[in-house]
Design a protein around this motif. Structure first.
Motif, mmCIF file in Angstrom:
data_model
loop_
_atom_site.group_PDB
_atom_site.id
_atom_site.type_symbol
_atom_site.label_atom_id
_atom_site.label_comp_id
_atom_site.label_asym_id
_atom_site.label_seq_id
_atom_site.Cartn_x
_atom_site.Cartn_y
_atom_site.Cartn_z
ATOM 1 N N PHE A 118 75.251 87.369 69.637
ATOM 2 C CA PHE A 118 75.571 88.791 69.806
ATOM 3 C C PHE A 118 75.769 89.451 68.450
ATOM 4 C CE2 PHE A 118 78.305 92.416 70.795
ATOM 5 C CZ PHE A 118 77.632 92.958 71.881
ATOM 6 N N ASP A 119 75.039 90.524 68.217
ATOM 7 C CA ASP A 119 75.121 91.276 66.972
ATOM 8 C C ASP A 119 75.873 92.579 67.249
ATOM 9 O OD1 ASP A 119 74.820 92.418 64.513
ATOM 10 O OD2 ASP A 119 72.626 92.455 64.549
ATOM 11 N N THR A 120 77.082 92.679 66.713
ATOM 12 C CA THR A 120 77.909 93.850 66.990
ATOM 13 C C THR A 120 77.335 95.121 66.374
ATOM 14 O OG1 THR A 120 79.294 93.270 65.083
ATOM 15 C CG2 THR A 120 80.049 92.563 67.257
ATOM 16 N N SER A 121 76.440 94.979 65.395
ATOM 17 C CA SER A 121 75.852 96.186 64.803
ATOM 18 C C SER A 121 74.759 96.782 65.691
ATOM 19 C CB SER A 121 75.288 95.875 63.417
ATOM 20 O OG SER A 121 74.212 94.962 63.513
ATOM 21 N N LYS A 122 74.168 95.972 66.555
ATOM 22 C CA LYS A 122 73.092 96.448 67.432
ATOM 23 C C LYS A 122 73.598 96.903 68.800
ATOM 24 C CE LYS A 122 69.389 93.567 65.574
ATOM 25 N NZ LYS A 122 68.434 92.504 65.902
ATOM 26 N N TYR A 123 74.691 96.333 69.250
ATOM 27 C CA TYR A 123 75.174 96.594 70.597
ATOM 28 C C TYR A 123 76.591 97.145 70.565
ATOM 29 C CZ TYR A 123 71.268 93.521 71.728
ATOM 30 O OH TYR A 123 70.025 92.956 71.811
ATOM 31 N N ASP A 124 76.964 97.806 71.647
ATOM 32 C CA ASP A 124 78.325 98.312 71.777
ATOM 33 C C ASP A 124 79.248 97.193 72.242
ATOM 34 O OD1 ASP A 124 77.561 100.890 71.106
ATOM 35 O OD2 ASP A 124 77.122 101.430 73.194
ATOM 36 N N LYS A 125 80.512 97.432 72.080
ATOM 37 C CA LYS A 125 81.515 96.460 72.534
ATOM 38 C C LYS A 125 81.495 96.326 74.057
ATOM 39 C CE LYS A 125 83.925 96.425 68.396
ATOM 40 N NZ LYS A 125 82.816 96.070 67.582
ATOM 41 N N VAL A 126 81.084 97.389 74.753
ATOM 42 C CA VAL A 126 80.985 97.350 76.214
ATOM 43 C C VAL A 126 79.969 96.299 76.647
ATOM 44 C CG1 VAL A 126 80.316 98.703 78.235
ATOM 45 C CG2 VAL A 126 81.685 99.747 76.442
ATOM 46 N N ASP A 127 78.915 96.130 75.846
ATOM 47 C CA ASP A 127 77.909 95.119 76.167
ATOM 48 C C ASP A 127 78.512 93.718 76.109
ATOM 49 O OD1 ASP A 127 75.885 97.037 76.488
ATOM 50 O OD2 ASP A 127 75.488 97.045 74.331
ATOM 51 N N ALA A 130 80.551 93.236 79.164
ATOM 52 C CA ALA A 130 79.670 92.967 80.305
ATOM 53 C C ALA A 130 79.209 91.512 80.307
ATOM 54 C CB ALA A 130 78.468 93.907 80.285
ATOM 55 N N LEU A 131 78.887 90.986 79.132
ATOM 56 C CA LEU A 131 78.500 89.575 79.045
ATOM 57 C C LEU A 131 79.670 88.662 79.418
ATOM 58 C CD1 LEU A 131 76.342 89.535 75.776
ATOM 59 C CD2 LEU A 131 75.563 89.088 78.110
ATOM 60 N N GLY A 132 80.867 89.042 78.999
ATOM 61 C CA GLY A 132 82.051 88.270 79.377
ATOM 62 C C GLY A 132 82.277 88.293 80.881
ATOM 63 N N PHE A 133 82.080 89.453 81.480
ATOM 64 C CA PHE A 133 82.230 89.571 82.932
ATOM 65 C C PHE A 133 81.161 88.743 83.657
ATOM 66 C CE2 PHE A 133 81.613 91.835 87.008
ATOM 67 C CZ PHE A 133 82.898 91.672 87.522
ATOM 68 N N ALA A 134 79.929 88.774 83.142
ATOM 69 C CA ALA A 134 78.856 87.963 83.737
ATOM 70 C C ALA A 134 79.196 86.480 83.632
ATOM 71 C CB ALA A 134 77.530 88.255 83.045
ATOM 72 N N THR A 135 79.743 86.080 82.491
ATOM 73 C CA THR A 135 80.139 84.683 82.308
ATOM 74 C C THR A 135 81.230 84.299 83.299
ATOM 75 O OG1 THR A 135 79.634 84.851 79.952
ATOM 76 C CG2 THR A 135 80.997 82.995 80.638
#
Length: 153
Positions: A118-127, A130-135
């Motif tokens: 995960f690259d924090t410069s490309k994606y928002d923290k919400v993303d 969302a990945l944490g919720f999917a996990t």
């Protein structure tokens, strides 16, 4: 002649014959997918070796690896995910059953890969949330399936 064609079509669409055709098609498709996935695995391994060798021996090193270690982990996890997918297909070919535990494990590895690279410069923290919720959802699903299978035994 027309009667023969109608008779053949009538026989062909009887449940038993039609199910046999579906079974043959499933086997053929799963074997083609297996071969394609084997090719993808070898190309991924070649790509990984190429990136590692270029980083170690060709380019001027900046630290130990020029490419970030996270990206190299991503390559490794790609191969692992492809192997898991091949295992899913192999189990399906052997047993003609989709193993839900194996599918969930593969999904967990895929989501974990996405979190690791995960690259924090490309994606928002919400993303990332969302990945944490999917996990969390995948882990709970896996836990429920394992619990149910242990109770049956």
């Amino acid at each position: 002649m027309l009667n023969k064609i109608i008779s053949w079509l009538n026989d062909f669409f009887k449940d038993r014959n039609f199910m046999k055709l579906i079974h043959i098609t499933e086997n053929l498709v799963s074997k083609v997918l297996s071969i394609a996935l084997i090719i993808v695995i070898f190309v991924s391994i070649f790509d990984l070796i190429l990136v590692l060798s270029q980083d170690l021996f060709v380019q001027e090193p900046v630290g130990f690896f020029n490419v970030t270690l996270i990206e190299i982990f991503g390559f490794f996890l790609n191969v692992l995910i492809a192997l898991e997918l091949l295992e899913n297909i192999t189990v399906y070919i052997r047993k003609h059953v989709v193993q839900l535990e194996l599918v969930l494990t593969t999904a967990l590895i895929a989501v974990a890969r996405k979190i690791i690279i995960f690259d924090t410069s490309k994606y928002d923290k919400v993303d990332l949330i969302a990945l944490g919720f999917a996990t969390l959802c995948l882990a709970l699903s896996y836990g429920i399936i394992c619990y149910i299978h242990k109770r049956k035994v």
